[in-house]
Design a protein around this motif. Structure first.
Motif, PDB file in Angstrom:
ATOM      1  N   UNK A 113       0.831  -1.208   0.000  1.00 52.33           N
ATOM      2  CA  UNK A 113       0.000   0.000   0.000  1.00 52.33           C
ATOM      3  C   UNK A 113       0.862   1.252   0.000  1.00 52.33           C
ATOM      4  N   UNK A 114       1.867   1.282   0.880  1.00 50.58           N
ATOM      5  CA  UNK A 114       2.758   2.447   0.947  1.00 50.58           C
ATOM      6  C   UNK A 114       3.575   2.594  -0.335  1.00 50.58           C
ATOM      7  N   UNK A 115       4.012   1.466  -0.887  1.00 46.76           N
ATOM      8  CA  UNK A 115       4.805   1.508  -2.114  1.00 46.76           C
ATOM      9  C   UNK A 115       4.003   2.062  -3.285  1.00 46.76           C
ATOM     10  N   UNK A 116       2.777   1.582  -3.454  1.00 45.68           N
ATOM     11  CA  UNK A 116       1.941   2.064  -4.561  1.00 45.68           C
ATOM     12  C   UNK A 116       1.644   3.552  -4.410  1.00 45.68           C
ATOM     13  N   UNK A 117       1.369   3.976  -3.181  1.00 44.06           N
ATOM     14  CA  UNK A 117       1.094   5.406  -2.965  1.00 44.06           C
ATOM     15  C   UNK A 117       2.336   6.243  -3.276  1.00 44.06           C
ATOM     16  N   UNK A 118       3.512   5.724  -2.913  1.00 42.84           N
ATOM     17  CA  UNK A 118       4.750   6.454  -3.199  1.00 42.84           C
ATOM     18  C   UNK A 118       5.004   6.534  -4.700  1.00 42.84           C
ATOM     19  N   UNK A 119       4.719   5.440  -5.423  1.00 47.20           N
ATOM     20  CA  UNK A 119       4.910   5.441  -6.880  1.00 47.20           C
ATOM     21  C   UNK A 119       3.992   6.458  -7.540  1.00 47.20           C
ATOM     22  N   UNK A 120       2.724   6.487  -7.106  1.00 47.71           N
ATOM     23  CA  UNK A 120       1.782   7.464  -7.659  1.00 47.71           C
ATOM     24  C   UNK A 120       2.262   8.880  -7.375  1.00 47.71           C
ATOM     25  N   UNK A 121       2.740   9.120  -6.141  1.00 49.08           N
ATOM     26  CA  UNK A 121       3.240  10.451  -5.792  1.00 49.08           C
ATOM     27  C   UNK A 121       4.471  10.845  -6.590  1.00 49.08           C
ATOM     28  N   UNK A 122       5.346   9.865  -6.870  1.00 43.94           N
ATOM     29  CA  UNK A 122       6.559  10.160  -7.629  1.00 43.94           C
ATOM     30  C   UNK A 122       6.246  10.501  -9.081  1.00 43.94           C
ATOM     31  N   UNK A 123       5.212   9.871  -9.642  1.00 43.13           N
ATOM     32  CA  UNK A 123       4.884  10.099 -11.050  1.00 43.13           C
ATOM     33  C   UNK A 123       4.035  11.349 -11.234  1.00 43.13           C
ATOM     34  N   UNK A 124       2.992  11.500 -10.419  1.00 40.67           N
ATOM     35  CA  UNK A 124       2.028  12.580 -10.624  1.00 40.67           C
ATOM     36  C   UNK A 124       2.067  13.659  -9.538  1.00 40.67           C
ATOM     37  N   UNK A 125       2.881  13.465  -8.506  1.00 40.61           N
ATOM     38  CA  UNK A 125       2.939  14.457  -7.448  1.00 40.61           C
ATOM     39  C   UNK A 125       1.783  14.311  -6.472  1.00 40.61           C
ATOM     40  N   UNK A 126       1.779  15.174  -5.467  1.00 35.40           N
ATOM     41  CA  UNK A 126       0.743  15.105  -4.429  1.00 35.40           C
ATOM     42  C   UNK A 126      -0.280  16.226  -4.557  1.00 35.40           C
ATOM     43  N   UNK A 127      -0.088  17.114  -5.499  1.00 42.70           N
ATOM     44  CA  UNK A 127      -1.031  18.217  -5.689  1.00 42.70           C
ATOM     45  C   UNK A 127      -2.280  17.710  -6.407  1.00 42.70           C
ATOM     46  N   UNK A 128      -3.475  18.018  -5.874  1.00 45.52           N
ATOM     47  CA  UNK A 128      -4.708  17.595  -6.568  1.00 45.52           C
ATOM     48  C   UNK A 128      -4.761  18.160  -7.977  1.00 45.52           C
ATOM     49  N   UNK A 129      -5.264  17.380  -8.887  1.00 50.10           N
ATOM     50  CA  UNK A 129      -5.336  17.775 -10.293  1.00 50.10           C
ATOM     51  C   UNK A 129      -6.789  17.745 -10.762  1.00 50.10           C
ATOM     52  N   UNK A 130      -7.193  18.726 -11.540  1.00 50.16           N
ATOM     53  CA  UNK A 130      -8.556  18.696 -12.084  1.00 50.16           C
ATOM     54  C   UNK A 130      -8.719  17.538 -13.046  1.00 50.16           C
ATOM     55  N   UNK A 131      -9.827  16.861 -12.939  1.00 47.13           N
ATOM     56  CA  UNK A 131     -10.047  15.661 -13.753  1.00 47.13           C
ATOM     57  C   UNK A 131     -11.162  15.899 -14.756  1.00 47.13           C
ATOM     58  N   UNK A 132     -11.140  15.190 -15.861  1.00 44.26           N
ATOM     59  CA  UNK A 132     -12.230  15.302 -16.833  1.00 44.26           C
ATOM     60  C   UNK A 132     -13.536  14.799 -16.244  1.00 44.26           C
ATOM     61  N   UNK A 133     -14.617  15.460 -16.603  1.00 48.42           N
ATOM     62  CA  UNK A 133     -15.939  15.085 -16.101  1.00 48.42           C
ATOM     63  C   UNK A 133     -16.578  14.082 -17.059  1.00 48.42           C
ATOM     64  N   UNK A 134     -16.636  12.825 -16.656  1.00 48.98           N
ATOM     65  CA  UNK A 134     -17.253  11.802 -17.475  1.00 48.98           C
ATOM     66  C   UNK A 134     -18.758  11.737 -17.245  1.00 48.98           C
TER      67      UNK A 134
END
Length: 293
Positions: A103-124
């Motif tokens: 769990x910690x590893x996956x969260x760290x990988x996501x943070x390393x790739x996309x950062x921790x700043x919230x990003x606006x997402x497309x509205x489906x």
């Protein structure tokens, strides 16, 4: 009364998403006896992969969603083969600790790739509101509920009629008997992790569209999976669905009717979790196992 109806419909929609994620949790437990503490991070991966496909690579959003869900399934299979399969025969506590570390590893990988700043997402999903029984309800919640039910129906058909689904049911019922009938248990485990990743990815995509953005908050929603599966039963698929709806309603009513400063909207599911563990630790629909020593 309008407020009650609005909270009830919102809670049912949220509960359907919780049940969707809990379904993957139950499938993994039933097929391999693994308690997956990384289910929330699979939500996060599904949401960020969709964001990457649509916003960063510019794919048409239906194609982006399909590619993201497929990649999430690949991630699930890789986790099973590279991380958990070598732990076959190890003590249960070792496997639990590995999933916590995962769990910690996956969260760290996501943070390393996309950062921790919230990003606006497309509205489906549509952002309009409709009036049902005098209460205003977001159309996105209705769509989320409908899509979750549709996925439940597809998975039900898969388990009942497909070769792999029948094999999964056999392994969940008795691994030794399934092995004696020539069923590949390792293949079933891989399929179970793929389906768990797919259901989590779909849940993450729905939450991303409802929240209007993608961030680590989506991963924290995965924590609510544990009250859902404990309430319904770790080994019960119907229990995951009913437990998800109950927890969704409970969270909605506790957060909407009680004073906000109490913060019971987030705490109430875990209060129920403690109560269920004390009174009925195998859940409402879980199988009661008695071992003689």
């Amino acid at each position: 009364m309008d407020r009650i109806i609005q909270l009830a419909l919102s809670g049912i929609a949220n509960g359907a998403i919780f049940a969707l994620v809990a379904l993957g949790f139950v499938l993994i437990y039933k097929s391999s006896d693994v308690i997956n503490f990384a289910q929330g991070e699979l939500l996060l991966i599904g949401a960020y992969l969709t964001y990457a496909m649509v916003e960063q690579f510019g794919l048409w959003w239906p194609a982006g969603v399909v590619v993201a869900v497929a990649l999430a399934a690949v991630v699930g299979v890789l986790i099973e083969q590279l991380v958990l399969r070598p732990l076959i025969g190890e003590p249960a506590i070792s496997v639990i600790m590995v999933t916590i570390g995962l769990s910690s590893l996956l969260r760290a990988i996501v943070g390393a790739i996309w950062g921790v700043t919230p990003r606006p997402a497309p509205q489906f999903l549509p952002t309009d509101t409709v009036t049902i029984l005098g209460a205003n309800v977001g159309v996105d919640r209705i769509w989320a509920f409908g899509l979750a039910i549709a996925l439940f129906a597809l998975l039900t058909l898969f388990f009942r009629f497909s070769r792999e689904g029948i094999a999964m049911r056999a392994v969940a019922d008795d691994q030794q008997a399934a092995l004696s009938m020539g069923i590949s248990v390792k293949k079933v485990w891989a399929v179970a992790w793929a389906i768990a990743a797919i259901t989590a990815a779909v849940g993450g995509i729905l939450l991303m569209s409802i929240f209007g953005g993608v961030s680590g908050t989506i991963g924290r929603v995965g924590l609510l999976v544990f009250p859902v599966v404990i309430l319904g039963g770790l080994d019960s698929i119907p229990g995951a669905i009913i437990g998800g709806l109950i927890i969704g309603l409970l969270q909605s009513f506790a957060g909407g009717l009680l004073p906000p400063e109490w913060g019971l909207g987030e705490v109430a599911p875990f209060i129920i979790l403690l109560f269920i563990l004390l009174v009925r630790p195998y859940g409402l629909f879980g199988q009661r196992i008695i071992e003689r020593v």
